[in-house]
Scaffold this motif. Structure first.
Motif, PDB file in Angstrom:
ATOM      1  N   CYS A  57      -1.163  -8.030   2.902  1.00 38.29           N
ATOM      2  CA  CYS A  57      -0.377  -6.900   3.332  1.00 38.29           C
ATOM      3  C   CYS A  57       0.491  -7.697   3.316  1.00 38.29           C
ATOM      4  CB  CYS A  57      -0.394  -7.208   4.960  1.00 38.29           C
ATOM      5  SG  CYS A  57      -1.568  -6.179   5.461  1.00 38.29           S
ATOM      6  N   TRP A  58       2.063  -6.846   3.568  1.00 41.32           N
ATOM      7  CA  TRP A  58       3.113  -7.537   3.230  1.00 41.32           C
ATOM      8  C   TRP A  58       3.919  -8.487   4.301  1.00 41.32           C
ATOM      9  CZ3 TRP A  58       1.361  -2.796   5.321  1.00 41.32           C
ATOM     10  CH2 TRP A  58       1.308  -2.416   6.659  1.00 41.32           C
ATOM     11  N   HIS A  90       7.428  -8.672  -1.428  1.00 38.43           N
ATOM     12  CA  HIS A  90       6.340  -8.069  -0.121  1.00 38.43           C
ATOM     13  C   HIS A  90       4.856  -8.577  -0.748  1.00 38.43           C
ATOM     14  CE1 HIS A  90       9.893  -7.140   2.465  1.00 38.43           C
ATOM     15  NE2 HIS A  90      10.091  -5.989   1.504  1.00 38.43           N
ATOM     16  N   THR A  91       4.638  -9.060  -1.385  1.00 38.58           N
ATOM     17  CA  THR A  91       3.183  -9.167  -1.844  1.00 38.58           C
ATOM     18  C   THR A  91       2.961 -10.829  -2.160  1.00 38.58           C
ATOM     19  OG1 THR A  91       3.738  -9.041  -4.370  1.00 38.58           O
ATOM     20  CG2 THR A  91       3.269  -6.765  -3.202  1.00 38.58           C
ATOM     21  N   TRP A 137       0.743  -3.091  -5.789  1.00 37.85           N
ATOM     22  CA  TRP A 137       1.300  -4.345  -5.724  1.00 37.85           C
ATOM     23  C   TRP A 137       1.600  -4.795  -6.889  1.00 37.85           C
ATOM     24  CZ3 TRP A 137      -2.137  -7.787  -9.354  1.00 37.85           C
ATOM     25  CH2 TRP A 137      -1.778  -9.012  -8.982  1.00 37.85           C
ATOM     26  N   ILE A 145       4.922  -3.596  -2.390  1.00 37.05           N
ATOM     27  CA  ILE A 145       4.255  -3.888  -1.506  1.00 37.05           C
ATOM     28  C   ILE A 145       2.492  -3.667  -1.852  1.00 37.05           C
ATOM     29  CG2 ILE A 145       4.409  -1.256  -0.189  1.00 37.05           C
ATOM     30  CD1 ILE A 145       4.831  -2.392   2.520  1.00 37.05           C
ATOM     31  N   SER A 146       2.565  -4.570  -0.319  1.00 41.15           N
ATOM     32  CA  SER A 146       0.698  -4.907  -0.627  1.00 41.15           C
ATOM     33  C   SER A 146       0.367  -3.459   0.972  1.00 41.15           C
ATOM     34  CB  SER A 146       0.289  -5.959  -0.564  1.00 41.15           C
ATOM     35  OG  SER A 146      -1.040  -6.259  -0.904  1.00 41.15           O
ATOM     36  N   THR A 147      -0.469  -3.594   0.367  1.00 40.56           N
ATOM     37  CA  THR A 147      -1.199  -2.101   1.091  1.00 40.56           C
ATOM     38  C   THR A 147      -2.982  -2.381   1.765  1.00 40.56           C
ATOM     39  OG1 THR A 147      -1.458  -0.260  -0.668  1.00 40.56           O
ATOM     40  CG2 THR A 147       0.681  -0.393   1.288  1.00 40.56           C
TER      41      THR A 147
END
Length: 212
Positions: free
Chosen positions: A2-3, A123-124, A175, A180-182
């Protein structure tokens, strides 16, 4: 992934709750490995929250994250599918299961032989693992996980396989851009699909005995 630490913790807690519901609603013991998969995914997210809080680096949490993400899932998913499908459908899963065993062994060796490190990148979180022949390992991993779902012959598992394939492609793309990581949202969707698969079926109605 996640972020942020908070997002990982919230998502992980929610996914664990879904996993508890999946296990509680089981009707067949052979579905237990797949029903428990959200518990593993939730624990994975919570572990990453610890990595965020520690600022990345190497350590027990980083190693635990890599063990779950790599060798454990590579073996858990195909074996879980193998348990869940009827005996007559298991022959077609021989190749994905074999790929999972070999890939899991190679990944386990790589993690044991090389340190795993995590680095915060916007954010990763970026993870570095020294693995030999990474392209071959990725192919084996995809065959073991996505391949076993798509070849299961079970409508719900095939749908899950499609979601995993599409979701993984989107998550990897985001990524790699370090935007951002989702992955946590993707894991949550997959967990809900598994919950729907394990919903209780109503007891079959019985026809009246007209001749009794």
């Amino acid at each position: 992934m996640c972020w942020s630490a908070t997002a990982d913790l919230v998502a992980g807690t929610g996914i664990v709750a879904v996993g508890v519901a999946c296990v509680a609603r089981l009707e067949r013991a052979r579905d237990l490995p797949l029903a428990a998969l959200p518990l593993l995914l939730g624990a994975h997210q919570i572990t990453e929250a610890v990595i965020w809080r520690s600022g990345g680096g190497s350590g027990p949490a980083t190693t635990a994250w890599a063990v779950i993400a790599l060798p454990l899932l590579a073996l858990w998913v195909p074996l879980g599918v193998l348990c869940a499908v009827p005996p007559g459908a298991r022959r077609r899963l021989a190749v994905p299961v074999a790929a999972g065993i070999v890939t899991s062994a190679a990944l386990s060796y790589g993690i044991a032989a090389h340190p795993v490190t995590a680095e915060i990148r916007g954010h990763t979180l970026g993870y570095v693992v020294g693995l030999p022949r990474p392209g071959l390992l990725v192919a084996g991993y995809v065959l073991a996980t996505i391949g076993s779902l798509l070849l299961s012959g079970d409508r719900g598992l095939v749908l899950l396989g499609v979601l995993v394939a599409v979701g993984a492609a989107v998550c990897v793309t985001l990524w790699r851009t370090e935007f951002i990581s989702t992955w946590c949202a993707f894991a949550a969707v997959c967990s809900v699909v598994l919950l729907a698969r394990t919903r209780r079926r109503p007891a079959p109605s019985r026809l009246p005995d007209r001749f009794g």
